[in-house]
Design an enzyme around this catalytic site. Structure first.
Site, PDB file in Angstrom:
ATOM      1  N   GLY A   1       0.692  -1.287   0.168  1.00  0.00           N
ATOM      2  CA  GLY A   1       0.044  -0.035   0.006  1.00  0.00           C
ATOM      3  C   GLY A   1       0.863   1.444  -0.147  1.00  0.00           C
ATOM      4  O   GLY A   1       1.799   1.642  -0.900  1.00  0.00           O
ATOM      5  N   ILE A   2       0.309   1.986   0.910  1.00  0.00           N
ATOM      6  CA  ILE A   2       1.272   3.287   1.130  1.00  0.00           C
ATOM      7  C   ILE A   2       2.604   3.406   1.162  1.00  0.00           C
ATOM      8  O   ILE A   2       3.326   4.037   0.553  1.00  0.00           O
ATOM      9  CB  ILE A   2       0.263   4.402   2.160  1.00  0.00           C
ATOM     10  CG1 ILE A   2      -1.031   4.544   1.514  1.00  0.00           C
ATOM     11  CG2 ILE A   2       0.988   5.641   2.519  1.00  0.00           C
ATOM     12  CD1 ILE A   2      -2.080   5.062   2.890  1.00  0.00           C
TER      13      ILE A   2
ATOM     14  N   ALA B   1       3.679   1.557   9.060  1.00  0.00           N
ATOM     15  CA  ALA B   1       2.788   0.093   9.474  1.00  0.00           C
ATOM     16  C   ALA B   1       1.552   0.400  10.476  1.00  0.00           C
ATOM     17  O   ALA B   1       2.057   1.220  11.355  1.00  0.00           O
ATOM     18  CB  ALA B   1       4.169  -0.732  10.333  1.00  0.00           C
TER      19      ALA B   1
ATOM     20  N   SER C   1      -3.896   9.395   9.881  1.00  0.00           N
ATOM     21  CA  SER C   1      -5.187   9.250   9.279  1.00  0.00           C
ATOM     22  C   SER C   1      -6.177  10.461   9.468  1.00  0.00           C
ATOM     23  O   SER C   1      -6.170  10.843  10.671  1.00  0.00           O
ATOM     24  CB  SER C   1      -5.761   7.797   9.700  1.00  0.00           C
ATOM     25  OG  SER C   1      -7.118   7.865   9.044  1.00  0.00           O
TER      26      SER C   1
ATOM     27  N   TYR D   1      -8.592   1.924  16.231  1.00  0.00           N
ATOM     28  CA  TYR D   1      -7.789   2.663  15.142  1.00  0.00           C
ATOM     29  C   TYR D   1      -7.797   3.896  15.087  1.00  0.00           C
ATOM     30  O   TYR D   1      -6.929   4.692  14.870  1.00  0.00           O
ATOM     31  CB  TYR D   1      -8.326   1.984  13.646  1.00  0.00           C
ATOM     32  CG  TYR D   1      -7.463   2.487  12.641  1.00  0.00           C
ATOM     33  CD1 TYR D   1      -6.306   2.157  12.139  1.00  0.00           C
ATOM     34  CD2 TYR D   1      -8.251   3.426  11.806  1.00  0.00           C
ATOM     35  CE1 TYR D   1      -5.743   2.687  11.008  1.00  0.00           C
ATOM     36  CE2 TYR D   1      -7.570   4.082  10.638  1.00  0.00           C
ATOM     37  CZ  TYR D   1      -6.346   3.586  10.395  1.00  0.00           C
ATOM     38  OH  TYR D   1      -5.691   3.946   9.303  1.00  0.00           O
TER      39      TYR D   1
ATOM     40  N   PRO E   1      -3.523  10.441   5.298  1.00  0.00           N
ATOM     41  CA  PRO E   1      -4.449   9.925   3.993  1.00  0.00           C
ATOM     42  C   PRO E   1      -5.779  10.084   4.403  1.00  0.00           C
ATOM     43  O   PRO E   1      -5.964  10.111   5.426  1.00  0.00           O
ATOM     44  CB  PRO E   1      -3.865   8.867   3.557  1.00  0.00           C
ATOM     45  CG  PRO E   1      -2.680   8.391   4.402  1.00  0.00           C
ATOM     46  CD  PRO E   1      -2.649   9.362   5.645  1.00  0.00           C
ATOM     47  N   GLY E   2      -6.544  10.136   3.394  1.00  0.00           N
ATOM     48  CA  GLY E   2      -8.089  10.017   3.716  1.00  0.00           C
ATOM     49  C   GLY E   2      -8.680   8.743   3.241  1.00  0.00           C
ATOM     50  O   GLY E   2      -8.778   8.008   4.097  1.00  0.00           O
TER      51      GLY E   2
HETATM   52  N1  LIG Z   1      -5.732   3.106   2.981  1.00  0.00           N
HETATM   53  C1  LIG Z   1      -6.275   4.204   3.479  1.00  0.00           C
HETATM   54  O1  LIG Z   1      -7.333   4.379   3.132  1.00  0.00           O
HETATM   55  C2  LIG Z   1      -5.681   4.948   4.716  1.00  0.00           C
HETATM   56  C3  LIG Z   1      -6.187   6.061   5.496  1.00  0.00           C
HETATM   57  C4  LIG Z   1      -5.576   6.924   6.206  1.00  0.00           C
HETATM   58  C5  LIG Z   1      -4.498   6.345   6.723  1.00  0.00           C
HETATM   59  N2  LIG Z   1      -3.857   5.175   6.481  1.00  0.00           N
HETATM   60  C6  LIG Z   1      -2.511   4.717   7.126  1.00  0.00           C
HETATM   61  O2  LIG Z   1      -1.562   4.286   6.100  1.00  0.00           O
HETATM   62  C7  LIG Z   1      -0.679   3.714   6.673  1.00  0.00           C
HETATM   63  C8  LIG Z   1      -0.380   2.369   5.762  1.00  0.00           C
HETATM   64  O3  LIG Z   1      -1.659   1.486   5.190  1.00  0.00           O
HETATM   65  P1  LIG Z   1      -2.016   1.122   4.020  1.00  0.00           P
HETATM   66  O4  LIG Z   1      -3.384   1.493   3.826  1.00  0.00           O
HETATM   67  O5  LIG Z   1      -1.005   1.222   3.032  1.00  0.00           O
HETATM   68  O6  LIG Z   1      -2.312  -0.414   4.569  1.00  0.00           O
HETATM   69  P2  LIG Z   1      -1.814  -1.733   4.143  1.00  0.00           P
HETATM   70  O7  LIG Z   1      -2.460  -2.892   4.801  1.00  0.00           O
HETATM   71  O8  LIG Z   1      -1.746  -1.866   2.422  1.00  0.00           O
HETATM   72  O9  LIG Z   1      -0.126  -1.798   4.674  1.00  0.00           O
HETATM   73  C9  LIG Z   1       0.201  -1.806   6.048  1.00  0.00           C
HETATM   74  C10 LIG Z   1       1.529  -2.414   6.012  1.00  0.00           C
HETATM   75  O10 LIG Z   1       1.931  -2.343   7.443  1.00  0.00           O
HETATM   76  C11 LIG Z   1       2.433  -3.842   7.959  1.00  0.00           C
HETATM   77  N3  LIG Z   1       2.317  -4.194   9.311  1.00  0.00           N
HETATM   78  C12 LIG Z   1       1.130  -4.093  10.013  1.00  0.00           C
HETATM   79  N4  LIG Z   1       1.487  -4.454  11.032  1.00  0.00           N
HETATM   80  C13 LIG Z   1       2.808  -4.414  11.380  1.00  0.00           C
HETATM   81  C14 LIG Z   1       3.783  -4.853  12.350  1.00  0.00           C
HETATM   82  N5  LIG Z   1       3.292  -5.219  13.550  1.00  0.00           N
HETATM   83  N6  LIG Z   1       4.876  -4.634  12.089  1.00  0.00           N
HETATM   84  C15 LIG Z   1       5.531  -4.641  10.919  1.00  0.00           C
HETATM   85  N7  LIG Z   1       4.642  -4.183   9.845  1.00  0.00           N
HETATM   86  C16 LIG Z   1       3.467  -4.255  10.010  1.00  0.00           C
HETATM   87  C17 LIG Z   1       1.698  -4.792   6.955  1.00  0.00           C
HETATM   88  O11 LIG Z   1       2.404  -6.121   6.804  1.00  0.00           O
HETATM   89  C18 LIG Z   1       1.407  -4.157   5.730  1.00  0.00           C
HETATM   90  O12 LIG Z   1       2.505  -4.332   4.646  1.00  0.00           O
HETATM   91  C19 LIG Z   1      -1.395   3.152   8.027  1.00  0.00           C
HETATM   92  O13 LIG Z   1      -0.434   3.866   8.984  1.00  0.00           O
HETATM   93  C20 LIG Z   1      -2.718   3.486   7.937  1.00  0.00           C
HETATM   94  O14 LIG Z   1      -3.152   3.961   9.134  1.00  0.00           O
HETATM   95  C21 LIG Z   1      -4.477   4.613   5.112  1.00  0.00           C
END
Ligand SMILES: NC(=O)c1ccc[n+]([C@@H]2O[C@H](COP(=O)([O-])OP(=O)(O)OC[C@H]3O[C@@H](n4cnc5c(N)ncnc54)[C@H](O)[C@@H]3O)[C@@H](O)[C@H]2O)c1
Length: 251
Positions: free
Chosen positions: A18-19, A74, A128, A141, A171-172
């Protein structure tokens, strides 16, 4: 715009997906050497374990050299639909807080001393909008993301005198496995007639919440992260920057 990051060493937690993955790509495009700290990555780093993080730092610095930039992406959700919050038991909160709050602390504790000693470095934490608006989908969360934003401000004040800048990017709505898990938790407890596919749910939701009415791409978040990590943002610290299509507006 030249970000002048070439040759720098960066750590991206959550960089396997992801991000975080998009941040790895952005830093590599800028010529950085990047270490991925992810439980699903090559080193199987678990940010909720201080030992695992300390070991990852030892391995990274012996392989790549001193770390100049941190991106902490993460995080996890509870995997349950938390509206109202009484749908969740106290036990549903524990792992989320351990990964999302203690994970941030472990990473900061590991990386801050070296950056302070070298009197240079940047940290960008991925927060977030959920941490700003009390999103009702997953209260642990949301609460953990508010903690991320706040602790980043504490760090920014602590580390400013050492030439280390700390910012948060919120991010949103970005289509990633984490986001899809929110839909899944909602979907699974809906009566048959109200259920939507992920794409239908996503299309309705984004129109309701974001003025730009479209999902953000991981690369759009990564561009902001790379900018904040660069000397082009040398006067920016302690800030919470939303890349959210206008979902939350500051004044
Ligand atoms: N996707 C969205 O809409 C969104 C919106 C707001 C904020 N975010 C934030 O963006 C960030 C990335 O999220 P994403 O959406 O890309 O999710 P994702 O699930 O694609 O990626 C999250 C990554 O974190 C890793 N991870 C989780 N727990 C872990 C741990 N204990 N130790 C090491 N690695 C760990 C996972 O293996 C995964 O690769 C997060 O902080 C999330 O809160 C995402």
């Amino acid at each position: 715009m030249d970000l002048d990051l070439s040759g720098h060493v960066a750590v991206v937690t959550g960089g396997a997906s992801g991000i975080g993955r998009a941040c790895v790509d952005a830093f590599e495009r800028e010529g950085c050497r990047v270490a991925i700290w992810d439980r699903n990555g090559p080193g199987k780093v678990d940010v909720s374990s201080a030992e695992s993080v300390a070991e990852a730092l030892r391995e990274t610095e012996s392989r790549l050299g001193p770390v100049r930039h941190l991106v902490h992406a993460a995080a996890m959700g509870s995997g349950k639909f938390g509206f109202p919050f009484l749908n969740l038991a106290a036990g549903d909160w524990s792992r989320v807080l351990e990964v999302n709050i203690m994970g941030m602390l472990h990473v900061a504790q590991a990386l801050a001393p070296g950056m302070m000693e070298r009197r240079m470095g940047t940290m960008v934490f991925i927060g977030s909008v959920a941490g700003q608006i009390g999103s009702q989908t997953d209260p642990p969360y949301s609460a953990s993301k508010a903690a991320n934003i706040n602790f980043a401000q504490c760090l920014a004040k602590d580390l400013a005198g050492y030439g280390v800048r700390v910012n948060t990017v919120n991010p949103g709505m970005v289509k990633t496995p984490l986001n899809q898990a929110v839909w899944q938790a909602w979907h699974d407890q809906q009566p048959e007639a109200l259920r939507r596919t992920y794409e239908e749910w996503a299309a309705e939701k984004i129109k309701a919440v974001a003025p730009l009415a479209r999902w953000q791409e991981p690369a759009e978040i990564a561009d902001m992260v790379a900018f904040l990590s660069s000397s082009r943002a040398s006067a920016v610290t302690g800030q919470t920057i939303n890349v959210d299509g206008g979902q939350v507006m500051h004044w």
